[in-house]
Design a protein around this motif. Sequence first.
Motif: not given
Length: 432
Positions: A115-122, A394-396, A401-402, A408-409
Motif C-alpha cells: 500500500p505504501s507504493d501508492l499511499g493507500t490503505d490497501a 528485478w527492475i520492477l 516509479p516503474l 496505477r495501471l
Amino acid sequence: MTATTPQFSSPAQSDHPQPALQPADLAVEVAIVGGGIVGLTLAAALAPSGMQIAVIEAQTAAAAASRQRAYAFSLTSADIFKGLGLWPQVGPHICHFDQVQLSDGDYGKVVRFLPSDLGTDAVYYGAEHGVLMAALQGAIAAFPNIHYLCSATLGTTHDYGECTVAEVNTPEGNITVRSPLFVAADGKGSSLRQRAGIGSLGWRYRQSCVTTVLEPEHSHQNTAYERFWPSGPFAILPLPGQRCQVVWTVPHAEAEAILHLPEAEFMAELEQRYGGQMGQLRRLTAPAMFPVQLMQCDRYVLPRLALVGDAAHSCHPVGGQGLNMGIRDAAALAEVLTAAHQQGHDLGSLTVLRRYDRWRRLENWVILSFTDGLTRIFSNRLLPVVVLRRSGLWILSHVSPLKRLALRLMTGRLGRVPRLAQMGRQGYDSAL
Ligand SMILES: Cc1cc2nc3c(=O)[nH]c(=O)nc-3n(C[C@H](O)[C@H](O)[C@H](O)COP(=O)(O)OP(=O)(O)OC[C@H]3O[C@@H](n4cnc5c(N)ncnc54)[C@H](O)[C@@H]3O)c2cc1C
C-alpha cells in the motif's frame, strides 16, 4: 445517422405508429439489459439524476446475486462504490490486500507491491459477488425512478427513430419498454451485441482457469500471490474469514484433468504450484472451470445502443481486471449520460454515445494488451525471454516509479478517472 449505420433493432414499418403505452408499460430514459454488477452499478450511478431507468435482468434477483465468485477489486472500483455511498455496506465484508507478491515459477525473486507504493490503505481488495450485489440491489431499491424487472427477457425490438420500443417478457406478462437508449450489460455472450451484429477482435487462449475456495491452516496475512508458471498464472487471493480464492490457469486438457482429480490429489497438485506459506490447505468448494478468452468489440456504441462490461470486452483473468474495467465503463457512461441529460441532449444519439466510446475503448485496449502480454511473456520457455522477464522483475522491484506505474495501471488509476471515483476517493479521504 447515415443509411449505412447498423442498428440494433429492426426499423418499424413507416406506416406503423408507435404503440400506445398501457398502464404496465414503461417509458424510460435508459433501459439497461443485464443486472449483474456492471448493469446495477450503471443504474445506481444514474439514479440521482432523476432519470427513469429500467433494468431488465433474466434471472431472479436472488439468483443474480448468488454467483460463487470472489474478485480482486481495484482501488478505483472501491472509489466508485464509495462515490455511490456503498462503502458502509461493502467495506466491512471485504478483505484488504496488504501485499501482492508477483513471482516467476520457482525463480526466487519476488516483486512485492505494498500500500505504501501508492499511499493507500490497501493494494487491492478481495470482494465476493454476493456482497457487491447485495449493496447494489439495496441501493437501487431506494430509488423510485429505477424499475428493476427480474426474470425478464427482451423480446422483439423496433426502432422508431427517436426511440426503441422493446417487448419484454416478465412473470406478470408482456410489457413494452420504450427508451431512447438501451445499454447491453448482459455479459460475455451478450444477446444485444449479437442482435446488433457488432464485430469484435480476439481469440480464445488454449487455457482454462480452475477456481476453488480454500481455508488455510495459518493466516493468509492479507497477502495475494500471483505466480507465473509456463502452463499459466496461478493466483491465490485472500478473502474475509481467513479463506482464499484460487484462480489456477492451465491448458484446457490439464484443467479438465485437474477438475476431476480426487480431492487429495487436487490439493497435492495445488500445493506444488503454490508452496507451503500458509500450512495445510483445506478445500471449501468444489472446483469449477472457465475457458479464457480475449475479446474487444470494434465499437461500444451504435445509435440507441451502448455496450458495457463483459458485453463489450473480456480478458484473461490474470491481474483480476474484467469486472474492474466494467465498473469503470459503467461510471464513465453514467457521467456522459448525466451531462447530456442536463444539457437536454438525445441520450441515444451517436454524438453523445461516442464520448463514452472514445473514453473507454482505448483505455480497455491498454489493459487487454497488458494482460495478454503478461501471459505470453511469462508462459514462454525460450531462454532469452526467460532472462529478459527475470531482469524485468528485478527492475520492477528496484525502480520505484516503474513499480508505481504498473500498480496505477492495474488499480485503474491511470487514464481518465470517472468523476464518481474522484468524489468517492476525496469524500472518503477527507472523512478519515
Ligand atoms: C474465474 C474468473 C475469475 C475472475 N476474477 C476476476 C477478478 O478477480 N477481478 C475482476 O475484475 N474480474 C474477474 N473476472 C471477470 C468478471 O467475472 C467479469 O468481468 C464480470 O463478472 C462481468 O460483469 P458483467 O456485469 O459485465 O457481466 P455478468 O457478470 O456476466 O452479468 C450479466 C448479467 O446479465 C444477465 N443477463 C444475461 N443475458 C441476459 C439477457 N438476455 N437479458 C437480461 N439479462 C441478461 C445475467 O443474468 C447477469 O446477471 C473473473 C472471471 C472469471 C471467469
